[in-house]
Design an enzyme around this catalytic site. Structure first.
Site, PDB file in Angstrom:
ATOM      1  N   ASP A  34     -21.048 -82.016 -21.564  1.00  0.00           N
ATOM      2  CA  ASP A  34     -20.860 -81.901 -20.120  1.00  0.00           C
ATOM      3  C   ASP A  34     -19.365 -81.828 -19.838  1.00  0.00           C
ATOM      4  OD1 ASP A  34     -20.769 -82.575 -17.210  1.00  0.00           O
ATOM      5  OD2 ASP A  34     -22.907 -82.971 -17.503  1.00  0.00           O
ATOM      6  N   PHE A  79     -29.390 -77.666 -19.301  1.00  0.00           N
ATOM      7  CA  PHE A  79     -29.373 -77.954 -17.871  1.00  0.00           C
ATOM      8  C   PHE A  79     -28.107 -77.458 -17.190  1.00  0.00           C
ATOM      9  CE2 PHE A  79     -32.045 -81.328 -19.649  1.00  0.00           C
ATOM     10  CZ  PHE A  79     -33.095 -81.411 -18.748  1.00  0.00           C
ATOM     11  N   ALA A  81     -25.346 -76.152 -15.147  1.00  0.00           N
ATOM     12  CA  ALA A  81     -25.327 -75.052 -14.181  1.00  0.00           C
ATOM     13  C   ALA A  81     -24.635 -75.494 -12.908  1.00  0.00           C
ATOM     14  CB  ALA A  81     -26.747 -74.600 -13.854  1.00  0.00           C
ATOM     15  N   SER A  83     -25.234 -75.405  -9.108  1.00  0.00           N
ATOM     16  CA  SER A  83     -26.571 -75.334  -8.520  1.00  0.00           C
ATOM     17  C   SER A  83     -26.637 -75.446  -7.002  1.00  0.00           C
ATOM     18  CB  SER A  83     -27.459 -76.435  -9.127  1.00  0.00           C
ATOM     19  OG  SER A  83     -26.970 -77.718  -8.769  1.00  0.00           O
ATOM     20  N   THR A  98     -20.309 -70.088 -15.062  1.00  0.00           N
ATOM     21  CA  THR A  98     -21.084 -71.135 -15.722  1.00  0.00           C
ATOM     22  C   THR A  98     -22.501 -70.684 -16.036  1.00  0.00           C
ATOM     23  OG1 THR A  98     -19.798 -72.887 -14.671  1.00  0.00           O
ATOM     24  CG2 THR A  98     -21.979 -73.478 -15.493  1.00  0.00           C
ATOM     25  N   THR A 130     -34.995 -72.252 -12.041  1.00  0.00           N
ATOM     26  CA  THR A 130     -35.377 -72.647 -10.687  1.00  0.00           C
ATOM     27  C   THR A 130     -36.387 -71.679 -10.098  1.00  0.00           C
ATOM     28  OG1 THR A 130     -34.511 -72.871  -8.422  1.00  0.00           O
ATOM     29  CG2 THR A 130     -33.349 -71.374  -9.860  1.00  0.00           C
ATOM     30  N   ASP A 131     -37.161 -72.148  -9.133  1.00  0.00           N
ATOM     31  CA  ASP A 131     -38.080 -71.259  -8.423  1.00  0.00           C
ATOM     32  C   ASP A 131     -37.344 -70.292  -7.498  1.00  0.00           C
ATOM     33  OD1 ASP A 131     -37.291 -73.104  -6.497  1.00  0.00           O
ATOM     34  OD2 ASP A 131     -39.313 -73.725  -5.951  1.00  0.00           O
ATOM     35  N   GLU A 132     -36.062 -70.550  -7.235  1.00  0.00           N
ATOM     36  CA  GLU A 132     -35.313 -69.691  -6.316  1.00  0.00           C
ATOM     37  C   GLU A 132     -35.111 -68.276  -6.853  1.00  0.00           C
ATOM     38  OE1 GLU A 132     -32.031 -71.390  -4.132  1.00  0.00           O
ATOM     39  OE2 GLU A 132     -32.601 -73.401  -4.786  1.00  0.00           O
ATOM     40  N   TYR A 156     -26.263 -68.106  -6.127  1.00  0.00           N
ATOM     41  CA  TYR A 156     -26.792 -69.093  -7.070  1.00  0.00           C
ATOM     42  C   TYR A 156     -28.048 -68.581  -7.755  1.00  0.00           C
ATOM     43  CZ  TYR A 156     -29.793 -72.897  -8.591  1.00  0.00           C
ATOM     44  OH  TYR A 156     -30.655 -73.672  -9.323  1.00  0.00           O
ATOM     45  N   LYS A 160     -28.831 -67.562 -11.758  1.00  0.00           N
ATOM     46  CA  LYS A 160     -29.886 -68.178 -12.568  1.00  0.00           C
ATOM     47  C   LYS A 160     -30.870 -67.114 -13.065  1.00  0.00           C
ATOM     48  CE  LYS A 160     -30.541 -71.832 -13.529  1.00  0.00           C
ATOM     49  NZ  LYS A 160     -30.103 -72.594 -14.734  1.00  0.00           N
ATOM     50  N   TYR A 213     -30.684 -77.437   9.180  1.00  0.00           N
ATOM     51  CA  TYR A 213     -30.449 -76.002   9.269  1.00  0.00           C
ATOM     52  C   TYR A 213     -31.517 -75.326  10.133  1.00  0.00           C
ATOM     53  CZ  TYR A 213     -26.933 -75.706   5.504  1.00  0.00           C
ATOM     54  OH  TYR A 213     -25.796 -75.808   4.745  1.00  0.00           O
TER      55      TYR A 213
END
Length: 351
Positions: A34, A79, A81, A83, A98, A130-132, A156, A160, A213
């Site tokens: 890290d 892991f 990232a 994010s 990254t 990620t689901d994004e 982002y 990914k 938001y």
């Protein structure tokens, strides 16, 4: 798999995974790589006896090769990232560096040591995504499956998505034994306080506004981080190389519902826990008022995806994955953890 390299293991999900793996596999050595950016915290894993922290960058392929050889590592759990979507909108370059270049550097090192040098025939590179990457769903659209077309909408999620494609390519081109998990919104202990749930909890304790938001009706699937760690463990032990598995919490909720539940849980804590009013005198709940009075609507995020939902049926059928925490239980555990671990999060608010 006695020795693991966990990248980003001093961050939120990575740090929880280090704790979980150490508890479930006490004889395994865990090497954490890290670079301790703002979201990495060495104190997160300081009490995990099996974990050794190496401060370094995943883009340093030579360092990664040395670690793989020195420690006889045959498993990488990736892991590391950038994010935070808001940060990717204002500064996308760090996400490219990254998430894309860093992942490629790791893959190159793994290929060199495990395949080209032939040192480790039995190996696994597990990539956390990620689901994004799937984009945004309409109100009646089916949940994201592993076969859903990628349509990332932020720097982002685009970075990914690119890293996912690189991992897949290294499997199909070079034969690297990889698995990928795409998760929904995580929450739980050690979460950096820029994300919705810890931000709103800590703002509520200090009497600061809860910034919502848009209309607050963006929908997410919420996954307690310990359940996510169990899903990763299942993919490592039972997953088929080359396959992708969606890991969700089965808790699809509008942000406004999440915020209302946070407010109610904070109010409950002040009613049940003696001394909280003295510790957090600026909280509305310390004065007998409702935390919900702090809710404030702000301009919506640029490119804000409307809805995410995860179809985790493949992970359930092939890995035996089943989440154990519902949102009510997980949220309560999370708030109580923050109340009990002020020494961990207070310095972060001053950074």
């Amino acid at each position: 798999m006695p020795n693991l390299l966990v990248t980003g293991g001093a961050g939120f999900i990575g740090g929880n995974f280090v704790h979980y793996w150490g508890q479930q596999h006490p004889d395994d050595a865990i090497i954490v790589l890290d670079c301790l950016t703002y979201a990495g915290n060495r104190s997160t894993i300081a009490d995990v006896e099996q974990a050794s922290l190496i401060v370094g960058d995943i883009r340093d392929a030579d360092l990664v090769e040395k670690l793989l050889r020195k420690h006889g590592i045959a498993t990488i759990v990736h892991f590391a990232a950038e994010s935070h979507v808001d940060r990717s909108i204002t500064g996308p370059d760090a996400f490219i560096d990254t998430n894309i270049l860093g992942t490629n550097s790791l893959l190159k090192a793994a290929r060199k040591v495990w395949l080209d040098d032939g040192r480790e025939r039995d190996h696994r590179f597990h990539h956390i995504s990620t689901d994004e990457v799937y984009g945004s769903l309409g109100p009646s659209d089916p949940a994201f499956a592993e076969t859903t077309q990628y349509q990332p909408n932020s720097p982002y999620s685009a970075s990914k998505a690119a890293s996912d494609h690189l991992v897949r390519a290294y499997h199909h081109t070079y034969g690297l034994q990889v698995t990928t998990t795409n998760c929904s919104n995580n929450y739980g202990p050690y979460h950096y306080p820029e994300k919705l749930i810890p931000l709103f909890m800590l703002n509520a304790l200090s009497g600061r506004p809860l910034p919502i938001y848009g209309d607050g009706m963006n929908v997410r699937d919420w996954l307690y981080v310990e359940d996510h760690c169990r899903g990763i463990e299942a993919a490592l032990l039972n997953g088929t190389p080359g396959e992708t598995y969606n890991i969700g919490g089965g808790e699809e909720l509008p942000n406004m519902t999440v915020i209302d539940r946070i407010c109610a849980e904070v109010d409950r804590a002040f009613a049940e826990i003696e001394g909280l009013a003295e510790r957090y005198p600026h909280a509305p709940a310390a004065k007998g008022r409702a935390t919900s009075e702090l809710k404030t609507f702000v301009e919506d995020r640029k490119g804000h995806d409307r809805r995410y939902a995860i179809d985790e049926s493949k992970a359930r059928a092939q890995l035996g994955y089943v989440p154990r925490h519902d949102f009510e239980n997980g949220l309560r555990n999370t708030l109580r953890w923050y109340l009990d671990n002020e020494a961990w999060w207070k310095p972060l608010l001053k950074a």
